[in-house]
Design an enzyme around this catalytic site. Structure first.
Site, mmCIF file in Angstrom:
data_model
loop_
_atom_site.group_PDB
_atom_site.id
_atom_site.type_symbol
_atom_site.label_atom_id
_atom_site.label_comp_id
_atom_site.label_asym_id
_atom_site.label_seq_id
_atom_site.Cartn_x
_atom_site.Cartn_y
_atom_site.Cartn_z
ATOM 1 N N GLN A 2 -4.544 -5.296 7.065
ATOM 2 C CA GLN A 2 -5.598 -6.163 6.491
ATOM 3 C C GLN A 2 -5.539 -7.579 7.045
ATOM 4 O O GLN A 2 -6.152 -8.486 6.478
ATOM 5 C CB GLN A 2 -5.454 -6.221 4.959
ATOM 6 N N LYS B 160 -10.371 -0.402 10.344
ATOM 7 C CA LYS B 160 -10.476 -1.594 9.493
ATOM 8 C C LYS B 160 -10.810 -2.836 10.319
ATOM 9 O O LYS B 160 -10.928 -3.925 9.786
ATOM 10 C CB LYS B 160 -9.170 -1.808 8.731
ATOM 11 N N HIS C 122 0.873 -1.177 0.000
ATOM 12 C CA HIS C 122 0.000 0.000 0.000
ATOM 13 C C HIS C 122 0.914 1.232 0.000
ATOM 14 O O HIS C 122 2.031 1.178 0.529
ATOM 15 C CB HIS C 122 -0.828 -0.047 1.289
ATOM 16 N N ASP D 178 3.041 -4.848 8.045
ATOM 17 C CA ASP D 178 1.831 -4.053 7.851
ATOM 18 C C ASP D 178 0.647 -5.015 7.952
ATOM 19 O O ASP D 178 0.335 -5.727 6.997
ATOM 20 C CB ASP D 178 1.883 -3.361 6.481
ATOM 21 N N CYS E 288 -4.726 2.387 -3.680
ATOM 22 C CA CYS E 288 -3.477 2.893 -3.070
ATOM 23 C C CYS E 288 -2.322 1.917 -3.294
ATOM 24 O O CYS E 288 -1.446 1.774 -2.426
ATOM 25 C CB CYS E 288 -3.643 3.179 -1.578
HETATM 26 N N1 PLP Z 1 -1.736 -0.858 4.748
HETATM 27 C C1 PLP Z 1 -2.693 -1.545 4.138
HETATM 28 C C2 PLP Z 1 -2.436 -2.938 3.703
HETATM 29 C C3 PLP Z 1 -3.939 -0.963 3.914
HETATM 30 O O1 PLP Z 1 -4.906 -1.647 3.308
HETATM 31 C C4 PLP Z 1 -4.145 0.368 4.313
HETATM 32 C C5 PLP Z 1 -5.428 1.029 4.016
HETATM 33 O O2 PLP Z 1 -6.147 0.626 3.140
HETATM 34 C C6 PLP Z 1 -3.111 1.027 4.964
HETATM 35 C C7 PLP Z 1 -1.917 0.390 5.173
HETATM 36 C C8 PLP Z 1 -3.294 2.424 5.448
HETATM 37 O O3 PLP Z 1 -4.317 2.454 6.372
HETATM 38 P P1 PLP Z 1 -4.752 3.847 7.007
HETATM 39 O O4 PLP Z 1 -5.155 4.728 5.866
HETATM 40 O O5 PLP Z 1 -5.853 3.507 7.926
HETATM 41 O O6 PLP Z 1 -3.532 4.355 7.692
#
Ligand code: PLP
Length: 420
Positions: free
Chosen positions: A217, A240, A137, A214, A378
């Protein structure tokens, strides 16, 4: 995580007892969209909130609201207790050894930026390397690009195969004496691929390389145990995993956090301030400057309670079955191509259709009350790597059922008729 095998029989998954009332727990699922019952399949972007989380937020503002840590009056003591209890809940949820290993942040994004600023920047020199993957992401790309701009470090990208899998051997070959951090996504938000986190962390550890997972998800779909993973850092977003927006967390091994410089300066993160110099508190307070998102943290604690009340094994097992059902049903649409072909998948199914742009797909589905996401999710580099500019993505949660999948497929058949 459970495997989804391609040739299992098509049968709607039974809803386990612990999930029988799940839909009733989420009041928003009662609403209509464009005159149709809402079918919410945009859970990777943000999940809906159960009544228990909504009630917790209301109760906090009705009965407990006060600033924390600095007051001796009852409301402040209660709010402090609830905030710290939420930290403990999250620590237990992730099996962290100590609640001090949980730093509340605004979201996963801020948690990654915190690690970049406070852990990596002080230890990198020009020519050192940060390793990430091609399926990250943007939140796990851009902070490292900014860091590289500031320090002269080099960003190394582990490749993804044509079918959307991480090339783990190629990733391991990128690790070496210059690597200052391996940072990778556990579950891809864009295509639902699950990466072998334990294997990657072990490979990095063999060479003494710190790791960041990370898990934005992952934590809502399966059990994530930071001690078992043995990662140095892990990040998540509350919104999430059924919690409020504006709250997330960084897990960091205490020995790492203790050696790190502050991220932001301000109130509550200091021991003493004089004009000659300032001393800082121990973690996690050192990294929580200013008044935090108190209600958000408490709401996230309620979200953790909700997930635990269902059971993560139940969620994982049910969602895996729902995913098999969805993949099989999507097979009925010849013009549709699922992006990514891999054994392990969680949360999301990304697809494209001949003749219909993903935004057209999203728009037609919306008229049917079906909420999916269209775009690059993203993950622009991953989209380019897989030869698409955008996809439509249906992403699932514990409250989705086979009727939701059926509504999605009916909507896609309409897309097919309109654009086919
Ligand atoms: N990492 C992953 C895999 C994500 O799916 C997302 C958001 O979709 C993020 C990081 C960033 O999340 P946030 O915008 O809540 O910081």
């Amino acid at each position: 995580m459970k495997m989804i095998e391609g040739n299992q029989k098509l049968a709607p998954p039974e809803i386990p007892t612990a999930l029988q009332n799940a839909r009733k727990d989420f009041p928003i699922l009662k609403r209509e969209v464009n005159g149709k019952p809402l079918v919410y399949l945009d859970n990777a972007a943000s999940t809906q909130k159960p009544q228990s989380v909504i009630d917790t937020l209301t109760r906090y503002y009705e009965y407990e609201n006060a600033n924390i840590h600095r007051g001796v009056h009852l409301l402040s003591t209660e709010a402090t207790g609830a905030y710290e209890e939420a930290r403990q809940k999250l620590a237990t949820y992730l099996n962290a050894a100590d609640s001090a290993e949980i730093v509340f942040t605004r979201q996963a994004t801020e948690a990654i930026n915190l690690v970049a600023h406070s852990f990596v920047e002080p230890i990198v020199e020009a020519g050192d390397e940060i390793v990430i993957t091609h399926m990250e992401h943007h939140a796990n790309i851009v902070p490292w690009q900014l860091l590289c701009d500031r320090t002269g470090a080099i960003l190394k990208i582990a490749p993804v195969t044509d079918n959307g899998q991480l090339d783990t051997e190629a990733l391991k070959n990128l690790l070496g004496p210059k690597t200052k951090l391996l940072s990778f996504v556990y579950v891809s938000n864009a295509i639902g691929a699950i990466n072998p986190a334990e294997e990657l962390i072990a490979a990095a550890k063999d060479q003494g390389i710190p790791t960041l997972v990370d898990a934005a998800q992952a934590v809502q779909h399966t059990t994530v145990d930071v001690q078992e993973l043995d990662c140095d850092f892990l990040v998540l977003s509350g919104h999430k995993m059924f919690g409020p927006t504006g709250i997330g967390a960084l897990y960091g091994q205490l020995s790492r956090l203790e050696g790190m410089r502050p991220y932001q300066g301000g109130g509550d993160m200091i021991s003493h301030v004089t004009f000659e110099g300032t001393t800082y508190k121990e973690p996690p307070s050192r990294f929580e400057a200013g008044t935090p998102h108190i209600s958000g943290a408490i709401g996230l604690g309620a979200a953790v309670d909700y997930i635990e009340s269902v059971g993560r094994d139940v969620i994982e097992d049910y969602e895996a079955k729902l995913m098999i059902y969805a993949l099989k049903r999507l097979d009925e649409i010849p013009s549709l191509r699922v992006i990514g072909d891999f054994e392990k998948r969680a949360g999301a199914i990304s697809f494209v259709m001949e003749n219909a742009h993903p935004h057209d797909i999203g728009t037609v589905l919306d008229t049917e009350g079906v909420a999916v996401r269209s775009g690059h999710h993203c993950c622009e580099p991953l989209m380019r790597r897989l030869g698409v500019v955008a996809t439509a993505r249906a992403s699932f949660s514990l409250y989705n059922n086979h009727q939701d999948v059926d509504a999605l497929v009916d909507g896609l058949k309409k897309v097919n008729t309109l654009f086919g």
